[in-house]
Scaffold this motif. Structure first.
Motif, PDB file in Angstrom:
ATOM      1  N   GLU A  41      51.093  55.762  -7.475  1.00 42.41           N
ATOM      2  CA  GLU A  41      50.384  57.085  -7.895  1.00 42.41           C
ATOM      3  C   GLU A  41      48.984  56.759  -8.181  1.00 42.41           C
ATOM      4  N   GLN A  42      48.372  55.545  -8.847  1.00 46.39           N
ATOM      5  CA  GLN A  42      46.934  55.267  -8.974  1.00 46.39           C
ATOM      6  C   GLN A  42      46.308  54.803  -7.468  1.00 46.39           C
ATOM      7  N   GLY A  43      47.069  54.296  -6.671  1.00 45.93           N
ATOM      8  CA  GLY A  43      46.628  54.265  -5.298  1.00 45.93           C
ATOM      9  C   GLY A  43      46.297  55.476  -4.652  1.00 45.93           C
ATOM     10  N   LEU A  44      47.204  56.413  -4.556  1.00 40.46           N
ATOM     11  CA  LEU A  44      47.024  57.719  -4.226  1.00 40.46           C
ATOM     12  C   LEU A  44      45.975  58.403  -4.651  1.00 40.46           C
ATOM     13  N   PHE A  67      52.787  53.207   2.084  1.00 43.30           N
ATOM     14  CA  PHE A  67      52.722  53.899   3.325  1.00 43.30           C
ATOM     15  C   PHE A  67      51.793  55.458   2.954  1.00 43.30           C
ATOM     16  N   PRO A  68      52.293  55.944   2.123  1.00 37.77           N
ATOM     17  CA  PRO A  68      51.607  57.312   1.608  1.00 37.77           C
ATOM     18  C   PRO A  68      50.028  57.002   1.318  1.00 37.77           C
ATOM     19  N   ILE A  69      49.828  56.079   0.645  1.00 37.65           N
ATOM     20  CA  ILE A  69      48.352  55.658   0.521  1.00 37.65           C
ATOM     21  C   ILE A  69      47.786  55.627   1.775  1.00 37.65           C
ATOM     22  N   ALA A  70      48.274  54.918   2.691  1.00 33.02           N
ATOM     23  CA  ALA A  70      47.713  54.556   4.057  1.00 33.02           C
ATOM     24  C   ALA A  70      47.481  56.108   4.801  1.00 33.02           C
ATOM     25  N   GLU A  71      48.337  56.950   4.591  1.00 35.50           N
ATOM     26  CA  GLU A  71      48.253  57.963   5.260  1.00 35.50           C
ATOM     27  C   GLU A  71      46.976  58.845   4.631  1.00 35.50           C
ATOM     28  N   ALA A  72      46.894  58.721   3.435  1.00 34.32           N
ATOM     29  CA  ALA A  72      45.937  59.351   2.628  1.00 34.32           C
ATOM     30  C   ALA A  72      44.379  59.039   3.261  1.00 34.32           C
ATOM     31  N   TYR A  86      55.658  39.617   4.064  1.00 31.19           N
ATOM     32  CA  TYR A  86      56.822  39.772   5.088  1.00 31.19           C
ATOM     33  C   TYR A  86      56.316  39.940   6.609  1.00 31.19           C
ATOM     34  N   GLY A  87      55.081  40.055   6.630  1.00 34.33           N
ATOM     35  CA  GLY A  87      54.415  39.978   7.990  1.00 34.33           C
ATOM     36  C   GLY A  87      54.432  41.298   8.679  1.00 34.33           C
ATOM     37  N   ALA A  88      54.406  41.360   9.815  1.00 36.01           N
ATOM     38  CA  ALA A  88      53.842  42.655  10.470  1.00 36.01           C
ATOM     39  C   ALA A  88      55.257  43.598  10.623  1.00 36.01           C
ATOM     40  N   ALA A  89      56.539  42.786  10.447  1.00 32.55           N
ATOM     41  CA  ALA A  89      57.744  43.354  10.589  1.00 32.55           C
ATOM     42  C   ALA A  89      58.178  44.359   9.403  1.00 32.55           C
ATOM     43  N   ALA A  90      57.197  44.184   8.405  1.00 32.64           N
ATOM     44  CA  ALA A  90      57.509  45.008   7.160  1.00 32.64           C
ATOM     45  C   ALA A  90      56.823  46.476   7.441  1.00 32.64           C
ATOM     46  N   LEU A  91      56.013  46.544   8.342  1.00 35.75           N
ATOM     47  CA  LEU A  91      55.424  47.976   8.816  1.00 35.75           C
ATOM     48  C   LEU A  91      55.948  48.750   9.674  1.00 35.75           C
ATOM     49  N   ARG A  92      55.375  50.076   9.317  1.00 32.04           N
ATOM     50  CA  ARG A  92      55.871  50.862  10.368  1.00 32.04           C
ATOM     51  C   ARG A  92      55.025  50.875  11.431  1.00 32.04           C
TER      52      ARG A  92
END
Length: 118
Positions: A41-44, A67-72, A86-92
């Motif tokens: 919430e703080q990040g958003l 990821f919602p913060i990244a989208e914002a 976790y490396g790139a495997a953790a990412l969409r």
């Protein structure tokens, strides 16, 4: 040629206080101005309202993905990277820039230079 990081306004979204404080100190040593958020919430809220040049997002925020913060940030065209153990495997988005934990000041500088470079 390196990118100047002096005066760069960076959002750090990290739920582990020690990690957040360490990253804040490392970025400040590079001349950055840092805004820290510890929850989704703080990040958003920061992603929507703060004047920012870049952001460093922990992928896992106490069991919730950032990821919602990244989208914002994407909506505001603010470049960001993900910090994760976790490396790139953790990412969409497998093309997203990843800063592998644990990291050092040189790793942070290199990642921000890549993120903001030509």
């Amino acid at each position: 040629m390196s990118v100047s990081l002096a005066g760069l306004r960076v959002l750090v979204v990290e739920d582990e206080p020690i990690v957040a404080m360490t990253l804040e100190d490392l970025l400040a040593d590079l001349g950055c101005e840092v805004e820290v958020a510890g929850t989704l919430e703080q990040g958003l809220a920061a992603a929507a309202a703060c004047a920012l040049d870049a952001a460093v997002l922990d992928v896992n925020l106490n069991g919730r993905e950032s990821f919602p913060i990244a989208e914002a940030l994407d909506a505001r065209r603010i470049p960001h990277l993900f910090a994760t153990g976790y490396g790139a495997a953790a990412l969409r988005d497998r093309n997203a820039l990843v800063l592998e934990k644990p990291y050092r000041a040189a790793d942070i500088r290199a990642a921000l230079e890549t993120l903001l470079g030509p």
